[in-house]
Design a protein around this motif. Sequence first.
Motif, PDB file in Angstrom:
ATOM      1  N   SER A  25       0.806  -1.225   0.000  1.00 35.45           N
ATOM      2  CA  SER A  25       0.000   0.000   0.000  1.00 35.45           C
ATOM      3  C   SER A  25       0.839   1.276   0.000  1.00 35.45           C
ATOM      4  N   SER A  26       2.157   1.158  -0.168  1.00 32.64           N
ATOM      5  CA  SER A  26       3.032   2.327  -0.046  1.00 32.64           C
ATOM      6  C   SER A  26       2.832   3.358  -1.149  1.00 32.64           C
ATOM      7  N   MET A  27       2.207   2.958  -2.277  1.00 33.17           N
ATOM      8  CA  MET A  27       1.991   3.915  -3.365  1.00 33.17           C
ATOM      9  C   MET A  27       0.533   4.331  -3.502  1.00 33.17           C
ATOM     10  N   GLU A  28      -0.295   4.006  -2.508  1.00 32.84           N
ATOM     11  CA  GLU A  28      -1.677   4.497  -2.531  1.00 32.84           C
ATOM     12  C   GLU A  28      -1.669   6.016  -2.287  1.00 32.84           C
ATOM     13  N   PRO A  29      -2.600   6.759  -2.850  1.00 35.73           N
ATOM     14  CA  PRO A  29      -3.752   6.308  -3.636  1.00 35.73           C
ATOM     15  C   PRO A  29      -3.468   6.158  -5.132  1.00 35.73           C
ATOM     16  N   THR A  30      -2.221   6.410  -5.539  1.00 35.73           N
ATOM     17  CA  THR A  30      -1.896   6.347  -6.969  1.00 35.73           C
ATOM     18  C   THR A  30      -2.049   4.938  -7.520  1.00 35.73           C
ATOM     19  N   TYR A  31      -1.501   3.955  -6.805  1.00 35.39           N
ATOM     20  CA  TYR A  31      -1.593   2.558  -7.222  1.00 35.39           C
ATOM     21  C   TYR A  31      -2.008   1.718  -6.022  1.00 35.39           C
ATOM     22  N   SER A  32      -3.043   0.907  -6.206  1.00 34.20           N
ATOM     23  CA  SER A  32      -3.604   0.116  -5.118  1.00 34.20           C
ATOM     24  C   SER A  32      -3.131  -1.330  -5.167  1.00 34.20           C
ATOM     25  N   ILE A  33      -3.249  -2.022  -4.051  1.00 36.94           N
ATOM     26  CA  ILE A  33      -2.863  -3.431  -3.967  1.00 36.94           C
ATOM     27  C   ILE A  33      -3.632  -4.241  -5.018  1.00 36.94           C
ATOM     28  N   GLY A  34      -2.915  -5.062  -5.769  1.00 32.91           N
ATOM     29  CA  GLY A  34      -3.529  -5.903  -6.794  1.00 32.91           C
ATOM     30  C   GLY A  34      -3.622  -5.249  -8.156  1.00 32.91           C
ATOM     31  N   GLU A  35      -3.330  -3.960  -8.235  1.00 32.12           N
ATOM     32  CA  GLU A  35      -3.409  -3.256  -9.524  1.00 32.12           C
ATOM     33  C   GLU A  35      -2.253  -3.651 -10.426  1.00 32.12           C
ATOM     34  N   GLN A  36      -2.535  -3.846 -11.709  1.00 33.73           N
ATOM     35  CA  GLN A  36      -1.513  -4.168 -12.701  1.00 33.73           C
ATOM     36  C   GLN A  36      -0.943  -2.868 -13.255  1.00 33.73           C
ATOM     37  N   VAL A  37       0.366  -2.721 -13.187  1.00 30.32           N
ATOM     38  CA  VAL A  37       1.028  -1.496 -13.635  1.00 30.32           C
ATOM     39  C   VAL A  37       1.978  -1.827 -14.777  1.00 30.32           C
ATOM     40  N   PHE A  38       1.912  -1.034 -15.854  1.00 28.64           N
ATOM     41  CA  PHE A  38       2.799  -1.237 -17.000  1.00 28.64           C
ATOM     42  C   PHE A  38       3.945  -0.234 -16.937  1.00 28.64           C
ATOM     43  N   LEU A  39       5.143  -0.700 -17.276  1.00 34.08           N
ATOM     44  CA  LEU A  39       6.331   0.136 -17.190  1.00 34.08           C
ATOM     45  C   LEU A  39       7.158   0.024 -18.454  1.00 34.08           C
ATOM     46  N   GLU A  40       7.927   1.086 -18.727  1.00 35.43           N
ATOM     47  CA  GLU A  40       8.876   1.061 -19.839  1.00 35.43           C
ATOM     48  C   GLU A  40      10.284   0.964 -19.270  1.00 35.43           C
ATOM     49  N   ARG A  41      11.096   0.121 -19.868  1.00 40.17           N
ATOM     50  CA  ARG A  41      12.473  -0.028 -19.410  1.00 40.17           C
ATOM     51  C   ARG A  41      13.274   1.204 -19.836  1.00 40.17           C
TER      52      ARG A  41
END
Length: 200
Positions: A25-41
Motif C-alpha cells: 500500500s506504499s503507493m496508494e492512492p496512486t496505485y492500489s494493492i492488486g493493480e496491474q502497472v505497466f512500465l517502460e524499461r
Amino acid sequence: MGLVLLVGAVALLGTGYTGVTVAGSSMEPTYSIGEQVFLERIEDGEVRRGDVVLYRMPDRYRGAVALQRVIGLEGERVAARPGAQVTVNGKPLTEPYVMDGDPSAGSPPYGVVVPKGRLFLLGDNRGNANDSRFFLSEQSGTVAATAVQARVLEDRTGLLAQVLTALLGLLLTLMALALGLAARSARQQRRPAPILPMSA
C-alpha cells in the motif's frame, strides 16, 4: 512483411516494456494493492523527478523489487519537517498524488543532499511507506540510479502502437498463409488428369 512486423513488435514489447502487480500500500492512492502497472524499461540517465520507478537493491526489502516515486536527483537537497511540504533545493514540492494530501505523514525530519549517481525516493502513502526516509544512514537513504529497472508508463500511446503493430503483423502473416494455401490448391486443381494407357 507481416512476419517482420510481428517479430519486431513482439521483440520490442518483450525487451522495452514490463508489468508488475502492486503488492503493498506504499503507493496508494496512486496505485492500489492488486493493480496491474505497466512500465517502460529505461537507462539510469533517463530518470526524472516525479517518475514512479521500479528498482531492486539487494540490501533492501530482501532483494524484492520496489515501486517508489523519484523526489530528488543527484546534487539536490531534499528536506522535510512535520506539518510542512517536502522541499527540493529550498523550494516546496507540489505533490497532489500524496495520500490525504499530507506529505509529512509518518515522516521524521530530515535534510539530505543526494550523492552523485543516486536518487531519493518516497512512497505516495507517506504514513505507510518504508522509503528513503528510513535509510538515511546509508548514503542519505538514496538508491543507485543504476538500480532502476523501469518507469511507470503515464502515456501508453507507444505501448498501444506496438501492440497494434504486432496484431497487424499477425493479420498480414495469416493472410499470406491463407493466400499461399489457396494458390497451391488452385494449382493442383488445374493440373491435367493423367492419361491412362489403353488396354489391348
